[in-house]
Design a protein around this motif. Structure first.
Motif: not given
Length: 320
Positions: A273-281
């Motif tokens: 999920d950390i990658l998903v959050q980074q993509v959102i940013e």
């Protein structure tokens, strides 16, 4: 100039129970036995996860002769052949098996039906470690098909009953088409009681079927080697929506979003999920002001850890 205004998140997305379990096995083995812990093949097909575990002391290998005597060895979530199991036992390694239990279910079915005299047709992608592991449960009598054309070309012994099994991370729709072709050619073939494609693969594909028609472009977070992530991108494209797969937010190309107001976002079962959050940013930096999630299946599956890794001696109570 980017037109991104909204990010729509697929539900569910990201880690499945088998991936959670596999990563936890490596982390607990490192905590209990200390570095290094050897892992045969990437524990799951995700670059971020593999690099994170390397930094903690995991060493990823393909051949068991790279593992020193007396070492602790973990089998990846994709499963291994009987030959690998026998070699590991002969070399005396301390082994923890992180094979996804849903893959193990397929292995057990193959062994059981083989004892009853069956040969097998396996639907899957040649060279994928899960396919190699499943086919490696037998020394003969298991035939791989990748598409309908392979089914038409297949020759099998006429005097043995046939059963069909599939890789767990296939496209549900593609697999159904190939199974239908198998049944046309071999009307008496035995199918599994429940399909082999796992719940998480099914749920993530169902979520993309809901997501893709409602957005202008779909981004799938996943590594190039991840079968289930590739299937998500292909599915979105098949539904008529531009789709791209990224291993990290650095892979995002602003040109993808020209004139695209609404961006759909999902992640393969091995993507954290950390990658998903980074993509959102990164999408926020491109103009996104609204983030919302679609409704989807709620996943509550949990798989127990192998004996020896849930010890209270580690200060960690085993999960229920």
């Amino acid at each position: 100039m980017s037109g991104v205004e909204e990010v729509v998140l697929a539900e569910p997305r990201g880690f499945c129970a088998g991936v959670d379990r596999a990563i936890e096995i490596v982390e607990r083995a490192l905590k209990k036995f200390g570095a290094p812990i050897y892992v045969r093949h990437e524990i799951v097909h995700n670059t971020y996860v593999v690099e994170d575990l390397k930094a903690k002391g995991a060493i990823f290998i393909e051949e068991l002769d790279a593992v020193p005597a007396g070492a602790t060895l973990v089998f990846s979530a994709h499963g291994v052949s009987q030959a690998i199991r026998q070699e590991a036992a002969a070399r005396g390694f301390s082994v923890f098996d992180a094979t996804c239990p849903l893959v193990t279910k397929v292995h057990v079915e193959v062994a059981k039906l083989h004892r009853e005299g069956y040969d097998f047709i396996m639907i899957g992608h040649k060279g994928h470690p899960e396919v190699e592991g499943t086919m490696g449960q037998l020394s003969e009598g298991i035939h791989l098909v990748e598409d309908v054309e392979d089914v038409e070309r297949l020759t099998v012994p006429a005097d043995r009953p046939l059963a069909v099994v599939t890789q767990t991370t296939l496209s549900v729709d593609d697999a159904a088409e190939i199974v239908a072709a198998v049944k046309r050619r071999f009307p008496g073939i035995r199918e599994p009681k429940q399909q082999d494609i796992c719940y998480a693969t099914q749920n993530r594909q169902d979520a993309v079927k809901l997501l893709a028609p409602s957005v202008d472009v779909v981004i799938v977070v996943g590594s190039p080697t991840s079968s289930n992530s590739n299937r998500l991108r292909e599915l979105a494209e098949r539904l008529g929506t531009d789709a791209y797969m990224v291993d990290s937010p650095d892979d995002l190309d602003p040109a993808w979003f020209d004139g695209k107001r609404r961006v759909g976002l999902t992640a393969g079962a091995s993507a954290p999920d950390i990658l998903v959050q980074q993509v959102i940013e990164r999408l926020r930096a491109l103009g996104a002001v609204s983030i919302r999630s679609l409704p989807g299946a709620i996943e509550s599956v949990h798989f127990p850890l192998p004996l020896g890794l849930g010890d209270k001696a580690m200060g960690i109570a085993p999960k229920a």
